[in-house]
Design a protein around this motif. Structure first.
Motif, PDB file in Angstrom:
ATOM      1  N   THR A 178      67.117   6.220 -15.556  1.00 46.24           N
ATOM      2  CA  THR A 178      65.464   5.904 -15.757  1.00 46.24           C
ATOM      3  C   THR A 178      65.503   6.202 -17.146  1.00 46.24           C
ATOM      4  O   THR A 178      66.088   6.712 -17.865  1.00 46.24           O
ATOM      5  N   TYR A 217      65.505   4.621  -8.229  1.00 45.17           N
ATOM      6  CA  TYR A 217      64.094   4.879  -7.647  1.00 45.17           C
ATOM      7  C   TYR A 217      64.350   5.986  -6.801  1.00 45.17           C
ATOM      8  O   TYR A 217      65.155   6.259  -6.472  1.00 45.17           O
ATOM      9  N   GLN A 222      59.088  10.314 -10.248  1.00 41.67           N
ATOM     10  CA  GLN A 222      59.061   9.059 -10.403  1.00 41.67           C
ATOM     11  C   GLN A 222      57.672   8.269  -9.856  1.00 41.67           C
ATOM     12  O   GLN A 222      57.429   8.806  -8.849  1.00 41.67           O
ATOM     13  N   ILE A 227      58.555   3.195 -13.179  1.00 38.62           N
ATOM     14  CA  ILE A 227      59.612   2.256 -12.704  1.00 38.62           C
ATOM     15  C   ILE A 227      59.308   0.821 -13.580  1.00 38.62           C
ATOM     16  O   ILE A 227      60.332   0.041 -13.947  1.00 38.62           O
ATOM     17  N   ARG A 271      58.732   4.965  -2.394  1.00 44.49           N
ATOM     18  CA  ARG A 271      59.969   4.325  -2.455  1.00 44.49           C
ATOM     19  C   ARG A 271      59.937   2.989  -2.314  1.00 44.49           C
ATOM     20  O   ARG A 271      60.500   2.380  -3.176  1.00 44.49           O
ATOM     21  N   GLN A 274      58.342   1.093  -5.244  1.00 46.39           N
ATOM     22  CA  GLN A 274      59.146   1.288  -6.373  1.00 46.39           C
ATOM     23  C   GLN A 274      60.100   0.236  -6.331  1.00 46.39           C
ATOM     24  O   GLN A 274      60.539  -0.494  -7.247  1.00 46.39           O
ATOM     25  N   ALA A 275      60.855   0.208  -5.190  1.00 43.31           N
ATOM     26  CA  ALA A 275      62.104  -0.725  -5.056  1.00 43.31           C
ATOM     27  C   ALA A 275      61.498  -2.117  -5.386  1.00 43.31           C
ATOM     28  O   ALA A 275      62.022  -2.964  -6.175  1.00 43.31           O
ATOM     29  N   ALA A 278      60.408  -2.925  -8.882  1.00 40.85           N
ATOM     30  CA  ALA A 278      61.392  -3.336  -9.748  1.00 40.85           C
ATOM     31  C   ALA A 278      62.004  -4.758  -9.424  1.00 40.85           C
ATOM     32  O   ALA A 278      62.198  -5.450 -10.440  1.00 40.85           O
TER      33      ALA A 278
END
Length: 458
Positions: A178, A217, A222, A227, A271, A274-275, A278
């Motif tokens: 990160t 992530y 976070q 992200i 999560r 976030q994935a 990205a």
């Protein structure tokens, strides 16, 4: 298994529920929790001798289990050392293990050489140079050999980069995780963007042009904007490959992770977001999607392997390495031969004692038996291509797809949800591929549930 499977035979599960399932990462099959002491040093020696007779190129992996400090998120087999003396002693033992391996496998050709850790660039330069010379004298490095090393950007210097290039290193993976200072503080890894950028510059100026970035992530504190910011700033450095892994919170296995407050961890839904965020940033920038968590520049060998249907998966993640044998050297390293897996002693002292006694330091492993290789092929296809022809795989292993009917039946909820299609003997993941591929693969895992705890799928 030749009839179309109806998509209305089970209640569709919510995506977040599927993503919360705890399943292996499947960098091997059978997975490490199912290794046992039944694989002994003498058995592995016999396997290596068979590798020598096959005459095929192999891959080598060297594990360096030392860091200057241990990050709170780390799940690797490593320990902190502020002094060089233990690291030099470890390097001396590596030389002895290399000699033991060479005594059984002979002057085999090497197509890939990978240094992992820990922090491989913690090795004093003379130690690393001596190890490369030793390997080159005992094995035959192919002219096009990929020589890769995992690096901590906080310890990359222009001189160090030039030394790596002089040793033939042609690919480097930088552990970045990160770029957000709040998250860096929470995981105990402070590395400002300027430090990361300087490491990219040092490597490329030294002639190591293939530079990868490893991100995460699901880290403590976070958020989605964090992200996005990390992903966008990474793009300014144009890494050749980007891997973005979900943080695996396993404090029952890794005591250092107890430093992370469970309450600070993002939810399953966060999560997933976030994935996805990205992924969208990297794909919009022109990177090619590789499996569930990797991205590569369009001209990168990994992207070309994917396009050619030659993508593979091993302990280093996604690879274009076609070798059927990977020989692990160093404490905790795992070898894979056509006969099975063999793992070195994970504790450095136990590993050293075995080597000093003139023995391969193997403490456990798994010989392939029954349907292991067939199911390994299925799982690899699902994680690399998001699809598999069960009849074709079964035929390669001299059986029929009927042996897999129970696994297809267990996929009914995902088929009902429209996430997966089962048409004849072909299984394809249609939606949420990155989120559910490991879950789909797990239905073909006959060992799952017989011990071992895993991280969540996303």
């Amino acid at each position: 298994m030749n009839a179309h499977v109806s998509p209305m035979t089970a209640t569709p599960p919510p995506l977040a529920e599927v993503a919360r399932r705890m399943v292996p990462r499947y960098t091997s099959y059978p997975t490490a929790p199912h290794f046992s002491p039944a694989v002994t040093p003498s058995i592995h020696a016999g396997w290596l001798e068979q590798v020598a007779k096959r005459g095929e190129a192999v891959s080598l992996y060297l594990h360096i289990p030392f860091c200057r400090s241990i990050c709170a998120y780390c799940g690797c087999t490593t320990k902190a050392s502020l002094r060089d003396a233990p690291i030099r002693a470890y390097a001396a033992a590596l030389h002895r293990e290399i000699a033991l391996v060479a005594a059984h496998v002979g002057r085999v050709r090497v197509s890939h050489l990978h240094w992992g850790g820990g922090t491989p660039n913690i090795l004093p330069p003379d130690c690393m140079a001596a190890l490369v010379d030793d390997l080159a004298s005992r094995f035959s490095f192919q002219l096009d050999m990929e020589h890769a090393v995992e690096l901590d950007p906080r310890h990359v210097t222009p001189d160090g980069a030039r030394q790596l290039a002089a040793l033939g290193v042609n690919r480097a993976s930088l552990g970045i995780q990160t770029l957000d200072p709040v998250v860096q503080e929470a995981i105990g890894r402070i590395q400002p963007f300027d430090v990361v950028a300087a490491s990219f510059l040092a490597l490329r100026e030294a002639g190591i042009n293939a530079v990868n970035a490893d991100l995460m992530y699901g880290l403590p504190h976070q958020t989605l904007p964090m992200i996005k910011d990390t992903a966008e700033r990474m793009l300014t450095l144009r890494p050749d490959r980007i891997a973005i892994f979900g943080y695996a919170h396993v404090p029952w296995m890794k005591p250092n992770q107890k430093l992370i407050d469970d309450a600070a961890l993002p939810s399953s839904e966060a999560r997933l977001e976030q994935a996805s965020e990205a992924r969208a940033v990297f794909e919009a920038a022109g990177y090619i999607e590789i499996g569930i968590d990797h991205f590569a520049a369009p001209d990168d060998p990994l992207a070309l392997a994917r396009q050619a249907g030659q993508l593979r998966r091993n302990f280093q993640g996604y690879t274009n390495d076609a070798a059927t044998t990977l020989i692990g050297i160093g404490a905790s390293s795992i070898s894979r031969t056509p006969q099975g897996f063999a793992q070195n002693a994970p504790d450095t002292l136990g590993w050293q004692r075995a080597i000093e006694a003139g023995m391969l330091p193997i403490v456990r492993g798994k010989a392939f038996e029954g349907e292991d290789l067939m199911r390994a092929d299925i799982i690899e296809s699902l994680l690399c291509d998001f699809a598999v022809d069960l009849a074709a795989v079964a035929s390669r292993h001299d059986t029929t797809p009927e042996a897999l009917a129970d696994a297809v039946e267990r996929l009914q909820p995902l088929i009902a949800a429209g996430f997966v299609a089962a048409d004849g003997d072909r299984i394809a993941i249609l939606r949420h591929r990155h989120e559910i591929a490991r879950v789909v693969a797990s239905e073909f895992d006959t060992y799952l549930g017989r011990g071992g705890r895993h991280s969540v799928a996303v």
